[in-house]
Design a protein around this motif. Structure first.
Motif, PDB file in Angstrom:
ATOM      1  N   PRO A  26     -18.523  37.987  39.648  1.00 50.04           N
ATOM      2  CA  PRO A  26     -19.639  37.699  40.553  1.00 50.04           C
ATOM      3  C   PRO A  26     -20.968  37.713  39.809  1.00 50.04           C
ATOM      4  CG  PRO A  26     -18.963  39.967  40.805  1.00 50.04           C
ATOM      5  CD  PRO A  26     -18.004  39.350  39.825  1.00 50.04           C
ATOM      6  N   ARG A  27     -21.918  36.943  40.316  1.00 51.68           N
ATOM      7  CA  ARG A  27     -23.223  36.811  39.679  1.00 51.68           C
ATOM      8  C   ARG A  27     -24.281  36.610  40.755  1.00 51.68           C
ATOM      9  NH1 ARG A  27     -25.239  34.952  34.669  1.00 51.68           N
ATOM     10  NH2 ARG A  27     -27.168  33.742  34.814  1.00 51.68           N
ATOM     11  N   GLY A  28     -25.409  37.310  40.606  1.00 50.07           N
ATOM     12  CA  GLY A  28     -26.547  37.075  41.464  1.00 50.07           C
ATOM     13  C   GLY A  28     -27.562  36.224  40.713  1.00 50.07           C
ATOM     14  N   LYS A  29     -28.669  36.849  40.320  1.00 54.60           N
ATOM     15  CA  LYS A  29     -29.676  36.141  39.520  1.00 54.60           C
ATOM     16  C   LYS A  29     -29.459  36.315  38.022  1.00 54.60           C
ATOM     17  CE  LYS A  29     -32.631  34.393  42.590  1.00 54.60           C
ATOM     18  NZ  LYS A  29     -33.075  32.986  42.627  1.00 54.60           N
ATOM     19  N   GLY A  30     -28.447  37.085  37.639  1.00 54.68           N
ATOM     20  CA  GLY A  30     -28.158  37.279  36.218  1.00 54.68           C
ATOM     21  C   GLY A  30     -29.156  38.150  35.504  1.00 54.68           C
ATOM     22  N   THR A  31     -29.814  39.066  36.234  1.00 58.45           N
ATOM     23  CA  THR A  31     -30.847  39.900  35.623  1.00 58.45           C
ATOM     24  C   THR A  31     -30.317  41.223  35.083  1.00 58.45           C
ATOM     25  OG1 THR A  31     -31.421  40.850  37.779  1.00 58.45           O
ATOM     26  CG2 THR A  31     -32.646  38.899  37.078  1.00 58.45           C
ATOM     27  N   GLY A  32     -29.030  41.502  35.267  1.00 58.41           N
ATOM     28  CA  GLY A  32     -28.459  42.734  34.733  1.00 58.41           C
ATOM     29  C   GLY A  32     -28.582  42.795  33.223  1.00 58.41           C
ATOM     30  N   ASN A  33     -28.777  44.008  32.700  1.00 58.85           N
ATOM     31  CA  ASN A  33     -29.043  44.168  31.272  1.00 58.85           C
ATOM     32  C   ASN A  33     -27.866  44.693  30.459  1.00 58.85           C
ATOM     33  OD1 ASN A  33     -32.206  45.229  32.375  1.00 58.85           O
ATOM     34  ND2 ASN A  33     -31.867  43.359  31.229  1.00 58.85           N
ATOM     35  N   TYR A  34     -26.712  44.895  31.084  1.00 61.20           N
ATOM     36  CA  TYR A  34     -25.655  45.604  30.377  1.00 61.20           C
ATOM     37  C   TYR A  34     -24.371  44.788  30.228  1.00 61.20           C
ATOM     38  CZ  TYR A  34     -28.787  49.224  32.185  1.00 61.20           C
ATOM     39  OH  TYR A  34     -29.890  49.948  32.543  1.00 61.20           O
ATOM     40  N   GLY A  35     -24.437  43.495  30.479  1.00 63.45           N
ATOM     41  CA  GLY A  35     -23.239  42.678  30.318  1.00 63.45           C
ATOM     42  C   GLY A  35     -22.307  42.699  31.513  1.00 63.45           C
ATOM     43  N   GLN A  36     -22.765  43.284  32.646  1.00 62.11           N
ATOM     44  CA  GLN A  36     -21.880  43.379  33.808  1.00 62.11           C
ATOM     45  C   GLN A  36     -21.478  42.007  34.335  1.00 62.11           C
ATOM     46  OE1 GLN A  36     -25.163  44.521  33.704  1.00 62.11           O
ATOM     47  NE2 GLN A  36     -25.404  46.287  35.048  1.00 62.11           N
ATOM     48  N   GLY A  37     -22.334  41.007  34.126  1.00 59.79           N
ATOM     49  CA  GLY A  37     -22.082  39.677  34.682  1.00 59.79           C
ATOM     50  C   GLY A  37     -21.450  38.705  33.712  1.00 59.79           C
ATOM     51  N   ILE A  38     -21.008  39.172  32.546  1.00 56.10           N
ATOM     52  CA  ILE A  38     -20.380  38.278  31.570  1.00 56.10           C
ATOM     53  C   ILE A  38     -18.901  38.114  31.908  1.00 56.10           C
ATOM     54  CG2 ILE A  38     -19.744  37.993  29.144  1.00 56.10           C
ATOM     55  CD1 ILE A  38     -22.302  39.436  28.393  1.00 56.10           C
ATOM     56  N   PRO A  39     -18.402  36.881  32.011  1.00 57.48           N
ATOM     57  CA  PRO A  39     -16.985  36.651  32.343  1.00 57.48           C
ATOM     58  C   PRO A  39     -16.092  36.864  31.124  1.00 57.48           C
ATOM     59  CG  PRO A  39     -18.089  34.554  32.043  1.00 57.48           C
ATOM     60  CD  PRO A  39     -19.155  35.611  31.889  1.00 57.48           C
ATOM     61  N   MET A  40     -15.713  38.090  30.878  1.00 60.38           N
ATOM     62  CA  MET A  40     -15.036  38.436  29.632  1.00 60.38           C
ATOM     63  C   MET A  40     -13.628  37.859  29.522  1.00 60.38           C
ATOM     64  SD  MET A  40     -16.422  42.273  28.949  1.00 60.38           S
ATOM     65  CE  MET A  40     -18.174  42.511  28.597  1.00 60.38           C
ATOM     66  N   ASN A  41     -13.023  37.511  30.639  1.00 62.69           N
ATOM     67  CA  ASN A  41     -11.707  36.873  30.603  1.00 62.69           C
ATOM     68  C   ASN A  41     -11.779  35.422  31.043  1.00 62.69           C
ATOM     69  OD1 ASN A  41     -11.060  39.752  30.460  1.00 62.69           O
ATOM     70  ND2 ASN A  41      -8.955  39.124  30.753  1.00 62.69           N
ATOM     71  N   GLY A  42     -12.949  34.817  30.889  1.00 61.25           N
ATOM     72  CA  GLY A  42     -13.089  33.431  31.293  1.00 61.25           C
ATOM     73  C   GLY A  42     -12.985  33.300  32.804  1.00 61.25           C
ATOM     74  N   GLY A  43     -12.286  32.277  33.250  1.00 55.38           N
ATOM     75  CA  GLY A  43     -12.079  32.087  34.669  1.00 55.38           C
ATOM     76  C   GLY A  43     -13.306  31.614  35.396  1.00 55.38           C
ATOM     77  N   LEU A  44     -13.475  32.113  36.637  1.00 56.32           N
ATOM     78  CA  LEU A  44     -14.511  31.647  37.551  1.00 56.32           C
ATOM     79  C   LEU A  44     -15.708  32.573  37.557  1.00 56.32           C
ATOM     80  CD1 LEU A  44     -15.441  29.910  40.098  1.00 56.32           C
ATOM     81  CD2 LEU A  44     -14.255  31.648  41.456  1.00 56.32           C
ATOM     82  N   VAL A  45     -16.902  32.010  37.412  1.00 52.89           N
ATOM     83  CA  VAL A  45     -18.126  32.730  37.716  1.00 52.89           C
ATOM     84  C   VAL A  45     -18.550  32.317  39.114  1.00 52.89           C
ATOM     85  CG1 VAL A  45     -20.592  32.919  37.234  1.00 52.89           C
ATOM     86  CG2 VAL A  45     -18.948  33.156  35.383  1.00 52.89           C
ATOM     87  N   LEU A  46     -18.702  33.318  39.975  1.00 54.61           N
ATOM     88  CA  LEU A  46     -19.070  33.100  41.369  1.00 54.61           C
ATOM     89  C   LEU A  46     -20.548  33.412  41.540  1.00 54.61           C
ATOM     90  CD1 LEU A  46     -18.436  32.647  44.365  1.00 54.61           C
ATOM     91  CD2 LEU A  46     -17.604  34.996  44.472  1.00 54.61           C
ATOM     92  N   ASP A  47     -21.370  32.377  41.584  1.00 56.17           N
ATOM     93  CA  ASP A  47     -22.821  32.518  41.726  1.00 56.17           C
ATOM     94  C   ASP A  47     -23.143  32.632  43.215  1.00 56.17           C
ATOM     95  OD1 ASP A  47     -25.565  32.134  41.985  1.00 56.17           O
ATOM     96  OD2 ASP A  47     -25.670  30.689  40.351  1.00 56.17           O
ATOM     97  N   THR A  48     -23.573  33.812  43.638  1.00 58.67           N
ATOM     98  CA  THR A  48     -23.827  34.048  45.060  1.00 58.67           C
ATOM     99  C   THR A  48     -25.257  33.733  45.483  1.00 58.67           C
ATOM    100  OG1 THR A  48     -24.461  36.363  44.696  1.00 58.67           O
ATOM    101  CG2 THR A  48     -22.108  35.905  45.064  1.00 58.67           C
ATOM    102  N   SER A  49     -26.099  33.277  44.569  1.00 55.35           N
ATOM    103  CA  SER A  49     -27.534  33.178  44.848  1.00 55.35           C
ATOM    104  C   SER A  49     -27.890  32.117  45.880  1.00 55.35           C
ATOM    105  CB  SER A  49     -28.315  32.935  43.553  1.00 55.35           C
ATOM    106  OG  SER A  49     -27.968  31.695  42.975  1.00 55.35           O
ATOM    107  N   LYS A  50     -26.975  31.205  46.198  1.00 55.20           N
ATOM    108  CA  LYS A  50     -27.238  30.194  47.230  1.00 55.20           C
ATOM    109  C   LYS A  50     -26.948  30.730  48.627  1.00 55.20           C
ATOM    110  CE  LYS A  50     -27.978  27.077  44.000  1.00 55.20           C
ATOM    111  NZ  LYS A  50     -29.352  26.624  43.673  1.00 55.20           N
ATOM    112  N   ALA A  51     -26.174  31.798  48.733  1.00 58.85           N
ATOM    113  CA  ALA A  51     -25.856  32.409  50.026  1.00 58.85           C
ATOM    114  C   ALA A  51     -26.923  33.449  50.304  1.00 58.85           C
ATOM    115  CB  ALA A  51     -24.466  33.035  49.987  1.00 58.85           C
ATOM    116  N   ARG A  52     -28.047  33.032  50.877  1.00 58.58           N
ATOM    117  CA  ARG A  52     -29.229  33.877  50.936  1.00 58.58           C
ATOM    118  C   ARG A  52     -29.825  34.019  52.342  1.00 58.58           C
ATOM    119  NH1 ARG A  52     -31.059  29.552  47.110  1.00 58.58           N
ATOM    120  NH2 ARG A  52     -31.927  27.851  48.355  1.00 58.58           N
ATOM    121  N   ARG A  53     -29.043  33.822  53.356  1.00 57.29           N
ATOM    122  CA  ARG A  53     -29.537  33.887  54.727  1.00 57.29           C
ATOM    123  C   ARG A  53     -29.811  35.332  55.141  1.00 57.29           C
ATOM    124  NH1 ARG A  53     -26.735  34.080  59.921  1.00 57.29           N
ATOM    125  NH2 ARG A  53     -24.796  34.220  58.734  1.00 57.29           N
TER     126      ARG A  53
END
Length: 445
Positions: A86-113
């Motif tokens: 999962p990914r929001g704005k990608g502002t995390g500083n510790y690598g939490q949002g890096i897809p270490m096993n490839g696959g799907l990155v799920l960008d949730t930033s468009k779901a903003r209601r």
């Protein structure tokens, strides 16, 4: 599936066909440029992690535009056995949002209601920006309990990866009552959304989505206060540090109290108006306490340089708190700097010893509920030198958090037990739970 590996293209191709049917062609990407952007976060702030990059690369990117589409996207990935990061704005500083096993990155930033504002709470989809939630709450005569120093972060990203922020002096950390409820999707069966409330929501916080992908969040509000941005300066940084506890004790409680040595203050944006060569104290105070705070500052040998009214000024102070001053230092310094998150009364009582743990060490300090916290920065030599300093800090009575690793470090055993049920295939943000990273983690703050 191997660490830092990738999923075979047959499964990726099949997932892409299904996601295009669910989300539309424009919301699914497999081109190199967008995959590269989706595979990095702010972990370049750590010279230790930077030496290891790249740590993984997305094979497909999905950008759902609603909570329902997030659920459907995760369900599709689970059916095809494709990892989901999962990914929001990608502002995390510790690598939490890096897809270490490839696959799907799920960008949730468009779901903003924003779903609803109630008395004492606001509920929104995971991609809603924190500052937008604050502004929405303000229109209803309320304010967020807290928001991150990166105010443009998403609410899902904040509660999945953050700990606290502006407002934490009064209200503690995100797991201490800030989050009222979450809806999450598990990587099981048809991957339906599950709503959990109160204490039951806490196990889904600060674990980077490894036990469930958050789709909506309800967080706490409180009555709106008349905040003022107060900028003060001192000849000596020691005087700034000594004011952390007294200012934090003002009533009503400040929203932020933050301080820097002159060397770090000189790196901050010019619009803050910090006088050259002086240590900086920046605070967000209730209007009713400005006079008392001014008295305290002047009695400690400082001066109030400006008091500014308006959200545009208070958010600027927020955006230059916590690790942001260290980021500005890194941008301007001729040598690379690292930082370690530190906590404890020793930051005030044993300041010189704390800074001397690392050659050239400089402390950025924040008032906090209970004990002051800070970011101890120093020129970077080697990973071994950084990690060796943790023991020296502990000997001074300083708790540390290692920002140079990506493993879940908030209740990891509890998260692992939950993930064994909610993610039996290990598809949710693999590489972040139970990982052995770089060398070792620091003591949890």
């Amino acid at each position: 599936m191997s660490a830092l590996g990738a999923i075979d293209t047959t499964r990726i191709d099949a997932l892409r066909v299904e996601l295009v049917d669910i989300l539309g062609e424009a919301a699914v990407a497999t081109d190199d440029a967008r995959l590269e952007r989706a595979s990095v976060d702010g972990s370049g702030m750590s010279p230790l992690i930077k030496e290891l990059l790249p740590l993984g690369r997305a094979q497909i990117l999905a950008m759902p535009s609603s909570a329902e589409q997030i659920v459907a996207t995760v369900a599709a990935a689970v059916r095809h056995g494709v990892p989901v990061t999962p990914r929001g704005k990608g502002t995390g500083n510790y690598g939490q949002g890096i897809p270490m096993n490839g696959g799907l990155v799920l960008d949730t930033s468009k779901a903003r209601r924003v779903i609803e504002v109630g008395d004492g709470w606001i509920e929104a989809e995971a991609g809603a920006v924190m500052w937008m939630l604050e502004q929405t709450a303000n229109k209803a005569g309320q304010q967020l309990w807290m928001y991150p120093s990166t105010a443009q972060s998403t609410v899902g990203g904040f509660v999945s990866g953050g700990s606290g922020g502006t407002g934490s002096i009064a209200n503690g950390m995100i797991h201490q009552g800030f989050v009222k409820a979450v809806e999450v999707v598990h990587a099981t069966g048809e991957a339906a959304a599950v709503r959990v409330e109160g204490d039951d929501a806490v196990p889904y916080l600060h674990n980077y989505g490894t036990a469930g992908i958050i789709t909506t969040v309800r967080v706490a509000l409180e009555p709106l206060q008349p905040w003022r941005a107060v900028l003060a300066s001192f000849d000596a940084y020691e005087d700034v540090v000594q004011l952390m506890k007294p200012l934090a004790s003002l009533t009503p409680t400040p929203r932020l109290v933050s301080g820097d040595r002159a060397e770090i203050a000189a790196c901050l944006p010019a619009e803050l108006g910090i006088p050259a060569g002086r240590a900086s104290l920046r605070a967000i105070l209730d209007e009713s306490t400005v006079e008392e705070a001014t008295r305290m500052i002047e009695a400690a040998g400082g001066r109030v340089d400006d008091v500014r009214e308006g959200a545009q000024h208070t958010v600027k102070l927020s955006m230059n708190s916590y690790n942001h001053p260290i980021e500005w230092l890194q941008k301007t310094a001729p040598v690379p700097y690292f930082h370690v998150e530190v906590l404890g009364d020793a930051l005030v009582d044993r300041l010189d010893e704390v800074q001397a743990v690392y050659p050239g060490g400089m402390l950025h300090i924040e008032a906090q509920r209970g004990r002051p916290i800070g970011m101890l920065a120093a020129p970077y030599e080697s990973a071994a030198d950084v990690l060796a300093g943790f023991d020296r800090l502990a000997a001074l009575g300083v708790s540390t958090h290692n920002p140079h690793q990506w493993a879940v470090d908030f209740e990891p055993e509890r998260t692992a037990a939950l993930a064994a049920v909610t993610d039996p295939q290990g598809l949710l943000n693999p590489g972040k739970l139970g990982a052995t990273v770089h060398a070792h983690t620091g003591t949890q703050m």
